[in-house]
Design a protein around this motif. Structure first.
Motif, PDB file in Angstrom:
ATOM      1  N   ASN A  14      25.401 -32.812 -32.601  1.00  0.00           N
ATOM      2  CA  ASN A  14      25.068 -33.482 -31.341  1.00  0.00           C
ATOM      3  C   ASN A  14      25.565 -32.752 -30.097  1.00  0.00           C
ATOM      4  O   ASN A  14      25.125 -33.072 -28.987  1.00  0.00           O
ATOM      5  CB  ASN A  14      25.623 -34.911 -31.334  1.00  0.00           C
ATOM      6  CG  ASN A  14      25.039 -35.799 -32.407  1.00  0.00           C
ATOM      7  OD1 ASN A  14      25.708 -36.671 -32.936  1.00  0.00           O
ATOM      8  ND2 ASN A  14      23.784 -35.571 -32.774  1.00  0.00           N
ATOM      9  N   TRP A  15      26.493 -31.793 -30.255  1.00  0.00           N
ATOM     10  CA  TRP A  15      27.034 -31.150 -29.043  1.00  0.00           C
ATOM     11  C   TRP A  15      26.734 -29.667 -28.927  1.00  0.00           C
ATOM     12  O   TRP A  15      26.993 -29.068 -27.886  1.00  0.00           O
ATOM     13  CB  TRP A  15      28.535 -31.417 -28.890  1.00  0.00           C
ATOM     14  CG  TRP A  15      29.465 -30.910 -29.944  1.00  0.00           C
ATOM     15  CD1 TRP A  15      29.928 -31.592 -31.023  1.00  0.00           C
ATOM     16  CD2 TRP A  15      30.129 -29.635 -29.995  1.00  0.00           C
ATOM     17  NE1 TRP A  15      30.811 -30.826 -31.757  1.00  0.00           N
ATOM     18  CE2 TRP A  15      30.960 -29.620 -31.140  1.00  0.00           C
ATOM     19  CE3 TRP A  15      30.100 -28.496 -29.167  1.00  0.00           C
ATOM     20  CZ2 TRP A  15      31.749 -28.520 -31.489  1.00  0.00           C
ATOM     21  CZ3 TRP A  15      30.884 -27.399 -29.520  1.00  0.00           C
ATOM     22  CH2 TRP A  15      31.691 -27.420 -30.667  1.00  0.00           C
ATOM     23  N   PHE A  16      26.168 -29.053 -29.946  1.00  0.00           N
ATOM     24  CA  PHE A  16      25.770 -27.650 -29.789  1.00  0.00           C
ATOM     25  C   PHE A  16      24.590 -27.321 -30.687  1.00  0.00           C
ATOM     26  O   PHE A  16      24.293 -28.021 -31.654  1.00  0.00           O
ATOM     27  CB  PHE A  16      26.944 -26.704 -30.071  1.00  0.00           C
ATOM     28  CG  PHE A  16      27.237 -26.480 -31.541  1.00  0.00           C
ATOM     29  CD1 PHE A  16      26.643 -25.435 -32.236  1.00  0.00           C
ATOM     30  CD2 PHE A  16      28.126 -27.297 -32.222  1.00  0.00           C
ATOM     31  CE1 PHE A  16      26.918 -25.212 -33.583  1.00  0.00           C
ATOM     32  CE2 PHE A  16      28.410 -27.090 -33.566  1.00  0.00           C
ATOM     33  CZ  PHE A  16      27.800 -26.051 -34.242  1.00  0.00           C
ATOM     34  N   SER A  17      23.910 -26.237 -30.333  1.00  0.00           N
ATOM     35  CA  SER A  17      22.876 -25.676 -31.198  1.00  0.00           C
ATOM     36  C   SER A  17      22.873 -24.166 -31.007  1.00  0.00           C
ATOM     37  O   SER A  17      23.365 -23.654 -29.999  1.00  0.00           O
ATOM     38  CB  SER A  17      21.494 -26.268 -30.896  1.00  0.00           C
ATOM     39  OG  SER A  17      21.017 -25.804 -29.652  1.00  0.00           O
ATOM     40  N   THR A  18      22.315 -23.450 -31.971  1.00  0.00           N
ATOM     41  CA  THR A  18      22.315 -21.991 -31.944  1.00  0.00           C
ATOM     42  C   THR A  18      20.900 -21.449 -32.059  1.00  0.00           C
ATOM     43  O   THR A  18      19.993 -22.131 -32.544  1.00  0.00           O
ATOM     44  CB  THR A  18      23.153 -21.427 -33.112  1.00  0.00           C
ATOM     45  OG1 THR A  18      22.573 -21.881 -34.357  1.00  0.00           O
ATOM     46  CG2 THR A  18      24.599 -21.887 -33.027  1.00  0.00           C
ATOM     47  N   LEU A  19      20.729 -20.191 -31.623  1.00  0.00           N
ATOM     48  CA  LEU A  19      19.441 -19.518 -31.705  1.00  0.00           C
ATOM     49  C   LEU A  19      19.632 -18.112 -32.276  1.00  0.00           C
ATOM     50  O   LEU A  19      20.715 -17.527 -32.147  1.00  0.00           O
ATOM     51  CB  LEU A  19      18.794 -19.433 -30.322  1.00  0.00           C
ATOM     52  CG  LEU A  19      18.359 -20.765 -29.702  1.00  0.00           C
ATOM     53  CD1 LEU A  19      17.927 -20.557 -28.254  1.00  0.00           C
ATOM     54  CD2 LEU A  19      17.232 -21.408 -30.503  1.00  0.00           C
ATOM     55  N   PRO A  20      18.597 -17.547 -32.900  1.00  0.00           N
ATOM     56  CA  PRO A  20      18.721 -16.233 -33.538  1.00  0.00           C
ATOM     57  C   PRO A  20      19.082 -15.095 -32.596  1.00  0.00           C
ATOM     58  O   PRO A  20      19.548 -14.043 -33.047  1.00  0.00           O
ATOM     59  CB  PRO A  20      17.340 -16.012 -34.166  1.00  0.00           C
ATOM     60  CG  PRO A  20      16.777 -17.374 -34.356  1.00  0.00           C
ATOM     61  CD  PRO A  20      17.280 -18.171 -33.196  1.00  0.00           C
TER      62      PRO A  20
ATOM     63  N   LEU B 156      25.574 -25.673 -25.335  1.00  0.00           N
ATOM     64  CA  LEU B 156      26.391 -26.876 -25.343  1.00  0.00           C
ATOM     65  C   LEU B 156      25.656 -27.971 -24.574  1.00  0.00           C
ATOM     66  O   LEU B 156      24.992 -27.691 -23.573  1.00  0.00           O
ATOM     67  CB  LEU B 156      27.750 -26.612 -24.684  1.00  0.00           C
ATOM     68  CG  LEU B 156      28.573 -25.456 -25.248  1.00  0.00           C
ATOM     69  CD1 LEU B 156      29.855 -25.279 -24.439  1.00  0.00           C
ATOM     70  CD2 LEU B 156      28.908 -25.681 -26.722  1.00  0.00           C
ATOM     71  N   PHE B 157      25.811 -29.218 -25.023  1.00  0.00           N
ATOM     72  CA  PHE B 157      25.020 -30.312 -24.465  1.00  0.00           C
ATOM     73  C   PHE B 157      25.897 -31.479 -24.013  1.00  0.00           C
ATOM     74  O   PHE B 157      26.955 -31.744 -24.594  1.00  0.00           O
ATOM     75  CB  PHE B 157      24.033 -30.820 -25.524  1.00  0.00           C
ATOM     76  CG  PHE B 157      23.008 -29.806 -25.922  1.00  0.00           C
ATOM     77  CD1 PHE B 157      21.801 -29.709 -25.253  1.00  0.00           C
ATOM     78  CD2 PHE B 157      23.251 -28.927 -26.974  1.00  0.00           C
ATOM     79  CE1 PHE B 157      20.844 -28.768 -25.623  1.00  0.00           C
ATOM     80  CE2 PHE B 157      22.309 -27.991 -27.355  1.00  0.00           C
ATOM     81  CZ  PHE B 157      21.099 -27.901 -26.669  1.00  0.00           C
ATOM     82  N   PRO B 158      25.442 -32.224 -22.982  1.00  0.00           N
ATOM     83  CA  PRO B 158      26.195 -33.373 -22.479  1.00  0.00           C
ATOM     84  C   PRO B 158      26.028 -34.594 -23.377  1.00  0.00           C
ATOM     85  O   PRO B 158      24.919 -34.968 -23.745  1.00  0.00           O
ATOM     86  CB  PRO B 158      25.584 -33.617 -21.091  1.00  0.00           C
ATOM     87  CG  PRO B 158      24.182 -33.096 -21.209  1.00  0.00           C
ATOM     88  CD  PRO B 158      24.236 -31.943 -22.173  1.00  0.00           C
TER      89      PRO B 158
ATOM     90  N   GLU C 167      21.627 -34.983 -26.430  1.00  0.00           N
ATOM     91  CA  GLU C 167      22.532 -34.786 -27.553  1.00  0.00           C
ATOM     92  C   GLU C 167      21.937 -33.872 -28.632  1.00  0.00           C
ATOM     93  O   GLU C 167      21.785 -34.249 -29.799  1.00  0.00           O
ATOM     94  CB  GLU C 167      22.984 -36.139 -28.103  1.00  0.00           C
ATOM     95  CG  GLU C 167      23.804 -36.902 -27.047  1.00  0.00           C
ATOM     96  CD  GLU C 167      24.522 -38.121 -27.563  1.00  0.00           C
ATOM     97  OE1 GLU C 167      25.469 -38.571 -26.901  1.00  0.00           O
ATOM     98  OE2 GLU C 167      24.163 -38.640 -28.647  1.00  0.00           O
ATOM     99  N   SER C 168      21.591 -32.679 -28.187  1.00  0.00           N
ATOM    100  CA  SER C 168      21.235 -31.550 -29.053  1.00  0.00           C
ATOM    101  C   SER C 168      20.219 -31.933 -30.132  1.00  0.00           C
ATOM    102  O   SER C 168      19.254 -32.622 -29.866  1.00  0.00           O
ATOM    103  CB  SER C 168      22.512 -30.956 -29.662  1.00  0.00           C
ATOM    104  OG  SER C 168      22.244 -29.742 -30.327  1.00  0.00           O
ATOM    105  N   THR C 169      20.460 -31.463 -31.370  1.00  0.00           N
ATOM    106  CA  THR C 169      19.502 -31.713 -32.441  1.00  0.00           C
ATOM    107  C   THR C 169      19.583 -33.126 -32.984  1.00  0.00           C
ATOM    108  O   THR C 169      18.880 -33.466 -33.934  1.00  0.00           O
ATOM    109  CB  THR C 169      19.686 -30.686 -33.575  1.00  0.00           C
ATOM    110  OG1 THR C 169      21.043 -30.678 -34.000  1.00  0.00           O
ATOM    111  CG2 THR C 169      19.285 -29.295 -33.116  1.00  0.00           C
TER     112      THR C 169
END
Length: 322
Positions: A96-102, A108-110, A153-155
């Protein structure tokens, strides 16, 4: 807005793959019933157990899940997590607070609830990733993290179809439309399909990932809670490239929508889900899903009952390069 040519270039860099072999998980060191999130999370239920008993059961489920995934060839980075000055009862749900990309970006998300904002620890996360052999990410932010007036909230709220460059999102307090579009533009997604939901209680679903999952060639969705006109639009988009498994609201309550397609170190497709979700899918639904990966049921009954999130919420996909 990002220019179309540049956005397509970013998309080609970031959405080359849909499934990953690597995930980040955070142990439930502060885990208990979160009264702040229960205001709009109808999936949370309290149990007649002490906080010590709850944490003991949750930690046992967490450790068993880590070992089970590693046994199936999934690269699991456990982010060592020490309790903060304030409680972080939902830290076990890092997606819910981060996601990544290749391309090496880490967003980072609020977060909507104050005690969940304490979970955001980019330095600790970066250290864990580097220790696991991944390149140090470029850390980027969407919105305001410490004192936000809008949330994404991200993913938890964004279901990403990396193959087709599309983001699906159920609008709610935790999914702001402007921030949603900002992230999609910056990360290079071509299309954003957002929609409203209404459960039988009359409330919207709090996170899209409890009602919906998208794999390379399949989608699971509780479409009955989407307004009819928007439902046709969402299903029409999914059915172009996916085998669509429609679940009921009752099945959603067993976290049938909270599943995640992964791959092993040998490239075998896996679909991680909770044991309760596995038992709630029909035989025909499981037959369809098995065409797209080995089903991996995991018993996280304490975590999903008290936390209101399940297996997918516990898995933050790691697309970063090694």
């Amino acid at each position: 807005m990002i220019a179309p040519i540049l956005r397509d270039t970013i998309h080609s860099q970031n959405q080359a793959v849909h499934t990953t072999n690597a995930v980040v998980m955070v142990p439930p060191v502060d885990f208990k019933f979160n009264t702040e999130t229960s205001a709009d999370n109808e999936f949370q239920k309290s149990l007649a157990l002490s906080d010590v008993q709850v944490r003991g059961k949750a930690l046992q489920e967490f450790n068993q899940m880590v070992e089970l995934l590693r046994g199936h060839g999934v690269n699991v980075t456990v982010m060592n997590y020490s309790p903060s000055e304030g409680e972080t009862p939902d830290a076990v749900f890092p997606n819910n607070w981060f996601s990544t990309l290749p391309n090496g970006d880490l967003y980072l998300f609020p977060m909507a609830c104050e005690n969940r904002r304490r979970e955001i620890r980019p330095e600790t996360l970066t250290e864990a990733l580097v220790t696991s052999g991944f390149n140090a990410p470029v850390v980027l932010e969407i919105g305001s993290l410490s004192s936000p007036d809008a949330f994404l909230e991200s993913t938890g709220v964004m279901i990403m179809d990396h193959t087709n460059g599309t983001v699906y999102a159920a609008l709610s307090v935790r999914c702001d439309r402007k921030l949603l579009q900002e992230y999609a533009d910056r990360a290079g997604f071509r299309d954003v399909i957002f929609f409203d939901t209404q459960m039988s209680s009359g409330a919207p679903v709090y996170h899209t990932n409890v009602m919906m999952a998208v794999g390379e060639g399949f989608a699971v969705i509780c479409d009955e809670i989407i307004e009819e006109f928007e439902r046709r639009r969402v299903l029409g988009s999914l059915q172009k490239t996916k085998d669509v498994v429609s679940i009921t609201e009752e099945q959603m309550g067993h976290f049938c929508g909270n599943i995640l397609q992964l791959q092993s170190d040998k490239g075998e497709r896996l679909i991680a889900m909770s044991l309760s979700a596995y038992n709630a899918f029909t035989l025909e639904q499981k037959r369809v899903l098995r065409k797209h990966g080995k089903l991996v049921p995991i018993d996280v009954s304490t975590i999903e009952t008290i936390g209101g999130g399940s297996v997918r919420c516990m898995l933050a996909e790691n697309f970063l390069p090694q």
